[in-house]
Scaffold this motif. Sequence first.
Motif, mmCIF file in Angstrom:
data_model
loop_
_atom_site.group_PDB
_atom_site.id
_atom_site.type_symbol
_atom_site.label_atom_id
_atom_site.label_comp_id
_atom_site.label_asym_id
_atom_site.label_seq_id
_atom_site.Cartn_x
_atom_site.Cartn_y
_atom_site.Cartn_z
ATOM 1 N N SER A 1 5.287 1.981 6.108
ATOM 2 C CA SER A 1 4.922 1.407 7.406
ATOM 3 C C SER A 1 3.638 1.956 8.015
ATOM 4 O O SER A 1 3.391 1.782 9.194
ATOM 5 N N CYS B 1 0.201 1.609 6.486
ATOM 6 C CA CYS B 1 -1.125 1.043 6.156
ATOM 7 C C CYS B 1 -1.350 -0.394 6.619
ATOM 8 O O CYS B 1 -2.477 -0.813 6.805
ATOM 9 N N GLY B 2 -0.289 -1.175 6.738
ATOM 10 C CA GLY B 2 -0.444 -2.563 7.187
ATOM 11 C C GLY B 2 -0.875 -3.546 6.105
ATOM 12 O O GLY B 2 -1.057 -4.733 6.380
ATOM 13 N N CYS C 1 0.797 -4.862 3.950
ATOM 14 C CA CYS C 1 1.881 -5.812 3.688
ATOM 15 C C CYS C 1 2.148 -6.732 4.878
ATOM 16 O O CYS C 1 3.171 -7.412 4.904
ATOM 17 N N GLY D 1 0.833 -1.196 0.000
ATOM 18 C CA GLY D 1 0.000 0.000 0.000
ATOM 19 C C GLY D 1 0.860 1.236 0.000
ATOM 20 O O GLY D 1 1.081 1.876 -1.029
ATOM 21 N N CYS D 2 1.394 1.569 1.174
ATOM 22 C CA CYS D 2 2.107 2.841 1.337
ATOM 23 C C CYS D 2 3.618 2.704 1.203
ATOM 24 O O CYS D 2 4.297 3.649 0.864
ATOM 25 N N GLU D 3 4.114 1.520 1.512
ATOM 26 C CA GLU D 3 5.577 1.277 1.559
ATOM 27 C C GLU D 3 6.291 2.183 2.564
ATOM 28 O O GLU D 3 7.490 2.400 2.470
ATOM 29 N N CYS E 1 7.056 -4.294 4.449
ATOM 30 C CA CYS E 1 7.729 -3.196 3.727
ATOM 31 C C CYS E 1 8.749 -2.507 4.617
ATOM 32 O O CYS E 1 9.459 -1.618 4.158
HETATM 33 S S1 FES Z 1 2.806 -1.224 2.485
HETATM 34 FE FE1 FES Z 1 1.841 0.049 3.972
HETATM 35 S S2 FES Z 1 2.702 -0.646 5.828
HETATM 36 FE FE2 FES Z 1 3.722 -1.772 4.341
#
Ligand code: FES
Length: 157
Positions: free
Chosen positions: A42, A44-45, A47, A38-40, A59
């Motif tokens: 840390s 959004c969760g 991953c 999602g966000c890469e 990520c």
């Molecule tokens: S991609 Fe969003 S927390 Fe890892």
Amino acid sequence: MKIQTKINGHLREDEVEPRLLLVHYLRDVAGLTGTHIGCETSLCGACTVLLNGEAVKSCTLFAVQADGGEITTIEALGNHEKLHPLQEGFWEEHGLQCGFCTPGMILAAYQLLCRNPHPSREEIRKGLEGNLCRCTGYQHIVKAIEYAAQKIGSPDA
Ligand code: FES
Ligand code: FES
């Protein structure tokens, strides 16, 4: 660098770049695309996976940090014939809309139920603090996890 991992019960050995993120290792090297990006950063969760039984945001780790570790991804939970109670809960209680956050939600919930098989609503909400959903408003996700907790606790689960 060469790393050894056990992913969903299968041992593997791979040559990886030191800077390869764990989430890219899972998706691009191991071909397990159920773990989403999602966000890469840390936040959004999406991953979330389990590394040695702990829910981690994949990520935020390099693949080399998982060397020698056991990883569980969404692909290990249930199958088309028999869903895991958490998957069943999300289905029955409409815990997803687009489904993008769902694999991460389920793995965070999996850890929560391993540690606390009968969580209160507040405990469920706290357990999911690191996982964001843009669609559902969370009510149905909480209900899905309550459903799973009940199902896992029942004798014929
Ligand atoms: S991609 Fe969003 S927390 Fe890892
Ligand atoms: S179901 Fe769409 S982000 Fe959660």
